[in-house]
Design a protein around this motif. Structure first.
Motif, PDB file in Angstrom:
ATOM      1  N   SER A  57     -41.071  84.388 -14.007  1.00 31.06           N
ATOM      2  CA  SER A  57     -39.953  84.331 -13.857  1.00 31.06           C
ATOM      3  C   SER A  57     -38.674  85.192 -13.950  1.00 31.06           C
ATOM      4  N   PRO A  94     -34.696  85.348  -9.893  1.00 28.97           N
ATOM      5  CA  PRO A  94     -33.581  83.877  -8.886  1.00 28.97           C
ATOM      6  C   PRO A  94     -34.660  82.945  -8.540  1.00 28.97           C
ATOM      7  N   TYR A 151     -29.228  76.479 -13.814  1.00 26.09           N
ATOM      8  CA  TYR A 151     -29.462  76.166 -13.150  1.00 26.09           C
ATOM      9  C   TYR A 151     -28.106  77.543 -12.719  1.00 26.09           C
ATOM     10  N   ARG A 152     -28.037  77.558 -11.574  1.00 23.95           N
ATOM     11  CA  ARG A 152     -27.103  78.429 -11.039  1.00 23.95           C
ATOM     12  C   ARG A 152     -27.259  78.471  -9.535  1.00 23.95           C
ATOM     13  N   THR A 179     -30.127  77.294  -7.778  1.00 19.77           N
ATOM     14  CA  THR A 179     -31.315  78.551  -8.422  1.00 19.77           C
ATOM     15  C   THR A 179     -31.424  77.728  -9.262  1.00 19.77           C
ATOM     16  N   THR A 203     -32.492  80.492 -13.398  1.00 22.07           N
ATOM     17  CA  THR A 203     -32.655  81.892 -13.749  1.00 22.07           C
ATOM     18  C   THR A 203     -33.199  81.585 -15.394  1.00 22.07           C
TER      19      THR A 203
END
Ligand SMILES: Cc1cc2nc3c(=O)[nH]c(=O)nc-3n(C[C@H](O)[C@H](O)[C@H](O)COP(=O)(O)O)c2cc1C
Length: 188
Positions: free
Chosen positions: A11, A14, A167-168, A159, A161
């Motif tokens: 994981s 991204p 969340y980005r 996304t 990360t």
């Protein structure tokens, strides 16, 4: 700089966030999914890797599912669909729904991009099931397109990360793909 080994994880790249939809016992259900990937161009195939979730029941029974790409303003709803199970909570009313040709692949009106898939292949791995879907129909709105193509700046997907669990949104442009690399060739 010297390298050191760190924990192995699948994981650390991204990941684009999507909402996977299926019809379970006649009711639409959506789950948050980060493990989604393009796997073949012709026919257009896309894969999702799912643990043993309630959603799977619908996909297995109907051999259809949807991939809905939420924009940043749907981050809370997306996270909610990743925190609660359709086995306990009815998630069918979280979004406005519509259907295309595939009548057991519920699609989310609020998401700027909707992909309806028929199961092409199912792969059983030790802890996950990979559903490879053939894309049958894709939906978008005029306001999210540029030259009839999805415009990511207008759709504003987001996304996930890891390991920070954030969340980005998509960041700034750094150069044209399939182009800036040619500068190196020219420099020799
Ligand atoms: C940010 C985030 C990403 C997730 N990504 C995945 C994933 O890629 N695969 C998966 O099986 N579950 C993933 N989950 C977990 C499911 O969304 C979650 O277990 C959900 O409640 C399952 O819904 P269901 O029981 O209604 O099917 C994710 C959850 C979150 C919050």
């Amino acid at each position: 700089m010297e390298k050191m080994t760190i924990e192995n994880s699948v994981s650390f790249l991204p990941m684009a966030m999507v909402l996977v939809g299926s019809l379970v016992e006649g009711k639409a259900n959506f789950m948050a999914v980060a493990w989604v990937s393009a796997v073949n161009r012709k026919p257009p195939l896309i894969s999702i890797a799912l643990g043993p979730h309630y959603t799977n029941k619908g996909i297995e029974a109907n051999q259809e599912f949807s991939i809905n790409v939420p924009s940043v303003n749907l981050a809370e709803e997306t996270d909610y669909c990743g925190c609660v199970s359709g086995s306990k909570v009815d998630k069918s009313g979280v979004f406005e729904l519509f259907y295309g040709k595939l009548k057991t692949a519920p699609l989310i009106k609020e998401c700027p991009l909707n992909i309806a898939c028929k199961v092409y292949q199912t792969l059983t791995l030790p802890s996950n099931t990979v559903f490879i879907g053939e894309i049958i129909e894709t939906f978008a709105e005029e306001r999210h397109l540029t030259d009839q193509q999805p415009d990511m700046l207008k759709m504003s997907p987001f996304t996930l990360t890891m390991p920070d669990k954030n969340y980005r949104e998509i960041g700034k442009d750094i150069g044209r793909a399939w182009q800036i690399g040619k500068n190196l060739k020219e420099r020799g």
